[in-house]
Write a protein that holds these residues in place. Structure first.
Motif, mmCIF file in Angstrom:
data_model
loop_
_atom_site.group_PDB
_atom_site.id
_atom_site.type_symbol
_atom_site.label_atom_id
_atom_site.label_comp_id
_atom_site.label_asym_id
_atom_site.label_seq_id
_atom_site.Cartn_x
_atom_site.Cartn_y
_atom_site.Cartn_z
ATOM 1 N N ILE A 138 0.843 -1.205 0.000
ATOM 2 C CA ILE A 138 0.000 0.000 0.000
ATOM 3 C C ILE A 138 0.876 1.252 0.000
ATOM 4 C CG2 ILE A 138 -1.647 1.348 1.376
ATOM 5 C CD1 ILE A 138 -2.819 -1.420 2.263
ATOM 6 N N LEU A 139 1.905 1.268 0.846
ATOM 7 C CA LEU A 139 2.809 2.417 0.893
ATOM 8 C C LEU A 139 3.533 2.593 -0.449
ATOM 9 C CD1 LEU A 139 4.331 1.972 4.473
ATOM 10 C CD2 LEU A 139 2.680 3.706 3.728
ATOM 11 N N ASN A 140 3.886 1.488 -1.076
ATOM 12 C CA ASN A 140 4.537 1.522 -2.392
ATOM 13 C C ASN A 140 3.553 2.053 -3.445
ATOM 14 O OD1 ASN A 140 6.712 0.921 -4.235
ATOM 15 N ND2 ASN A 140 5.541 -0.863 -4.877
ATOM 16 N N ARG A 141 2.335 1.549 -3.431
ATOM 17 C CA ARG A 141 1.289 1.989 -4.359
ATOM 18 C C ARG A 141 1.040 3.484 -4.239
ATOM 19 N NH1 ARG A 141 -4.253 0.580 -2.284
ATOM 20 N NH2 ARG A 141 -3.815 2.523 -1.229
ATOM 21 N N ASP A 142 1.071 3.981 -2.998
ATOM 22 C CA ASP A 142 0.814 5.394 -2.740
ATOM 23 C C ASP A 142 2.051 6.270 -2.964
ATOM 24 O OD1 ASP A 142 -1.768 4.653 -2.139
ATOM 25 O OD2 ASP A 142 -1.531 4.843 0.036
ATOM 26 N N GLY A 143 3.156 5.651 -3.359
ATOM 27 C CA GLY A 143 4.370 6.404 -3.680
ATOM 28 C C GLY A 143 5.158 6.890 -2.482
ATOM 29 N N THR A 158 10.521 7.375 -0.396
ATOM 30 C CA THR A 158 10.560 8.260 -1.552
ATOM 31 C C THR A 158 10.547 9.692 -1.026
ATOM 32 O OG1 THR A 158 8.164 8.379 -1.713
ATOM 33 C CG2 THR A 158 9.262 6.602 -2.971
ATOM 34 N N LYS A 159 10.722 10.636 -1.925
ATOM 35 C CA LYS A 159 10.633 12.045 -1.520
ATOM 36 C C LYS A 159 9.242 12.326 -0.942
ATOM 37 C CE LYS A 159 12.458 16.063 -1.131
ATOM 38 N NZ LYS A 159 13.408 16.263 -0.062
ATOM 39 N N LYS A 160 8.200 11.786 -1.581
ATOM 40 C CA LYS A 160 6.828 11.955 -1.091
ATOM 41 C C LYS A 160 6.685 11.341 0.308
ATOM 42 C CE LYS A 160 2.029 10.867 -2.315
ATOM 43 N NZ LYS A 160 1.150 10.189 -3.289
ATOM 44 N N GLY A 161 7.328 10.192 0.530
ATOM 45 C CA GLY A 161 7.298 9.542 1.846
ATOM 46 C C GLY A 161 7.995 10.371 2.902
#
Length: 156
Positions: free
Chosen positions: A79-84, A102-105
Motif C-alpha cells: 500500500i505504501l509503495n502503491r501510494d508512492g 521516496t521524496k513523497k514519503g
C-alpha cells in the motif's frame, strides 16, 4: 458446564488481552484522527519511521524491527509503495528486497512527526509524565516475558 454471569463479567473486567485490545483500538483511533492531516494512519507512520530509521532495510529487517509478521508487513508495504511513499527494490545479491522512503514519503513523514509529537504531548499531559513512563515500562516488560516469546514450534 454452564457459565455464570459473574464468570463472564470477571473475564470482561480482568482479561489482560481484552483490556489491551480495547485500549489499543482507542489509542490507535486517537492517533489516526490526529495524524489525518498528514494523510497517514498510525500503522503507516510506524512503518515509515522504521524505514527511515534503518536506512534501506530489507523486509526481514523491518519484520524484526516492528514485530509485524511478514504477510501483514508485505500488505502494508504494498500500500505504501502503491501510494508512492516507499520504494521496494530487489538487492543485487540473493532474493532480498530493500525498502526506502521516496521524496513523497519523506515529506509525509516530516508532517506526520510534527502531528505525532503533538499527540504524544496531549496523551502525556492527560495521563501524567510519570504514569506515561510507567505504562511504557510495564508494556515493554510484558512484551519481553519469556512465556510470550512464541517461536515456530507452536505454529500450525
Amino acid at each position: 458446564m454452564e457459565l455464570s454471569h459473574k464468570d463472564l463479567k470477571d473475564i470482561g473486567s480482568s482479561c489482560l488481552n481484552l483490556s489491551l485490545r480495547r485500549t489499543s483500538r482507542l489509542v490507535t483511533s486517537y492517533y489516526d484522527l490526529l495524524l489525518k492531516p498528514s494523510g497517514l494512519r498510525i500503522t503507516q507512520f510506524t512503518l515509515l519511521v522504521a524505514v527511515a530509521y534503518e536506512k534501506d532495510p530489507s523486509i526481514t529487517d523491518l519484520a524484526r524491527l516492528t514485530d509485524i509478521d511478514r504477510t501483514t508487513l508485505q500488505r502494508s508495504l504494498d500500500i505504501l509503495n502503491r501510494d508512492g511513499l516507499v520504494k521496494i527494490e530487489k538487492k543485487e545479491i540473493g532474493n532480498v528486497r530493500s525498502v526506502s522512503l521516496t521524496k513523497k514519503g519523506e515529506v509525509a513523514l516530516v508532517k506526520a512527526v510534527a502531528l505525532w509529537k503533538q499527540t504524544q504531548k496531549t496523551i502525556i499531559d492527560s495521563l501524567g509524565k510519570s504514569e506515561f513512563k510507567q505504562t511504557l515500562k510495564i508494556l515493554n516488560e510484558l512484551g519481553n516475558l519469556p512465556v510470550l516469546q512464541i517461536d515456530d514450534k507452536f505454529e500450525t
